[in-house]
Design a protein around this motif. Structure first.
Motif, short mmCIF file in Angstrom:
data_model
loop_
_atom_site.label_atom_id
_atom_site.label_comp_id
_atom_site.label_asym_id
_atom_site.label_seq_id
_atom_site.Cartn_x
_atom_site.Cartn_y
_atom_site.Cartn_z
N VAL A 194 0.85 -1.19 0.00
CA VAL A 194 0.00 0.00 0.00
C VAL A 194 0.89 1.24 0.00
CG1 VAL A 194 -1.92 -1.12 1.20
CG2 VAL A 194 -0.14 0.06 2.52
N GLN A 195 0.33 2.33 -0.45
CA GLN A 195 1.02 3.61 -0.42
C GLN A 195 0.54 4.42 0.79
OE1 GLN A 195 3.54 4.33 -2.39
NE2 GLN A 195 3.25 2.31 -3.34
N PRO A 196 1.41 5.23 1.38
CA PRO A 196 0.98 6.04 2.54
C PRO A 196 -0.26 6.88 2.27
CG PRO A 196 3.37 6.12 2.29
CD PRO A 196 2.85 5.39 1.09
N LEU A 197 -0.39 7.39 1.05
CA LEU A 197 -1.56 8.21 0.74
C LEU A 197 -2.85 7.39 0.83
CD1 LEU A 197 -2.73 10.88 -0.18
CD2 LEU A 197 -2.34 10.18 -2.55
N GLN A 198 -2.78 6.11 0.43
CA GLN A 198 -3.96 5.26 0.52
C GLN A 198 -4.39 5.08 1.98
OE1 GLN A 198 -2.04 2.05 -1.90
NE2 GLN A 198 -4.02 1.99 -2.95
N VAL A 199 -3.43 4.81 2.84
CA VAL A 199 -3.73 4.63 4.26
C VAL A 199 -4.32 5.92 4.83
CG1 VAL A 199 -2.77 4.03 6.52
CG2 VAL A 199 -1.87 2.96 4.45
N SER A 200 -3.74 7.05 4.45
CA SER A 200 -4.22 8.34 4.95
C SER A 200 -5.66 8.60 4.52
CB SER A 200 -3.30 9.45 4.44
OG SER A 200 -3.77 10.72 4.85
N VAL A 201 -5.97 8.32 3.25
CA VAL A 201 -7.33 8.56 2.75
C VAL A 201 -8.34 7.68 3.45
CG1 VAL A 201 -8.82 8.35 0.72
CG2 VAL A 201 -6.58 9.44 0.52
N TRP A 202 -7.99 6.41 3.66
CA TRP A 202 -8.93 5.49 4.29
C TRP A 202 -9.05 5.71 5.79
CZ3 TRP A 202 -12.58 2.83 2.09
CH2 TRP A 202 -12.48 2.53 0.72
N ALA A 203 -8.19 6.56 6.35
CA ALA A 203 -8.32 6.92 7.76
C ALA A 203 -9.38 7.99 7.97
CB ALA A 203 -6.98 7.40 8.32
N ILE A 204 -9.79 8.67 6.90
CA ILE A 204 -10.77 9.76 7.02
C ILE A 204 -12.13 9.26 7.52
CG2 ILE A 204 -12.03 11.52 5.74
CD1 ILE A 204 -9.56 11.90 4.00
N PRO A 205 -12.71 8.18 6.94
CA PRO A 205 -14.01 7.71 7.47
C PRO A 205 -13.95 7.33 8.94
CG PRO A 205 -13.54 6.70 5.34
CD PRO A 205 -12.29 7.40 5.77
N THR A 206 -12.86 6.70 9.36
CA THR A 206 -12.72 6.33 10.78
C THR A 206 -12.67 7.57 11.66
OG1 THR A 206 -11.45 4.40 10.08
CG2 THR A 206 -11.36 4.98 12.40
N ALA A 207 -11.93 8.60 11.20
CA ALA A 207 -11.84 9.84 11.96
C ALA A 207 -13.20 10.52 12.08
CB ALA A 207 -10.82 10.77 11.31
N LEU A 208 -13.97 10.50 11.00
CA LEU A 208 -15.30 11.12 11.04
C LEU A 208 -16.24 10.38 11.98
CD1 LEU A 208 -15.80 11.92 7.24
CD2 LEU A 208 -15.25 13.53 9.08
#
Length: 220
Positions: free
Chosen positions: A184-198
């Motif tokens: 995985v790329q760091p950007l992918q992990v970062s983007v998929w962390a957004i729903p969890t944060a919300l």
């Protein structure tokens, strides 16, 4: 051979159970002076080493200042300030802090923390807002508000920082997945962390707003 005096200082210091940091610093100074180095140059070497290897966060350098501010009435002034604000409640105050903390963590801004914000400012202000709304608080309710203040900082920082691509946790996740042959790329992990944060913001935010309702009803 005089330079070996530093070893004797280390042995004596540990035997006397003195502060290890003080012992090591003193041993280094003794070694430098015994080796014919000017004391000013020894001090310069300490400063250069600290400047080149700044592993200690600046937060810890600010802690003595925070302690002095608390000693001279920082918490009392925070209580007075929140008491003068109309419409300020414990739940709303913590909700606003949650939003700011999570947003700043997502942007990589080191704002907040238990020692810097929660203990000297946030918790006393939340208690003052609760007292303005519900009167004198019982000890268990006071502890509950303090715990919510600490939890608010934790939730905001933990779920917000995973959105910031340059944080160490993103690289840890990437490394762990790659050991299991998941690239995985760091950007992918970062983007998929957004729903969890919300979701974390919505769930904990709801708990904070329910705090005001519980204080108004007088239920524990």
């Amino acid at each position: 051979m005089w330079t070996l005096l530093g070893i004797a200082v280390v042995v004596a210091g540990f035997a006397l159970r003195l502060n290890p940091l003080v012992v090591i610093a003193l041993a280094a100074a003794v070694t430098g002076v015994a080796g014919g180095i000017d004391p000013v140059h020894v001090l310069e070497a300490f400063g250069k080493a600290f400047n080149d290897n700044r592993y200690i966060s600046a937060v810890f350098l600010v802690l003595p200042v925070i302690g002095l501010l608390e000693r001279y009435g920082l918490q009392e002034r925070a209580r007075i300030l929140i008491g003068r604000l109309r419409g300020a409640t414990a739940g709303r105050l913590l909700f606003i802090y949650l939003f700011i903390r999570q947003l700043c963590a997502a942007l990589g801004l080191p704002i907040g923390g238990h020692a810097q914000i929660v203990r000297p400012l946030l918790a006393p202000m939340a208690e003052a807002a609760a007292e303005k709304e519900a009167g004198t608080l019982a000890d268990d309710e006071r502890m509950r508000i303090r715990a919510l203040a600490a939890a608010t900082d934790n939730v905001g920082a933990f779920f917000g920082e995973d959105i910031f691509i340059a944080v160490a946790s993103i690289l840890l996740i990437k490394g762990f997945l790659e050991t299991n042959r998941i690239v995985v790329q760091p950007l992918q992990v970062s983007v998929w962390a957004i729903p969890t944060a919300l979701l974390a913001f919505a769930i904990h935010g709801a708990r904070l707003l329910l705090l005001d309702r519980r204080l108004k009803s007088g239920k524990p």
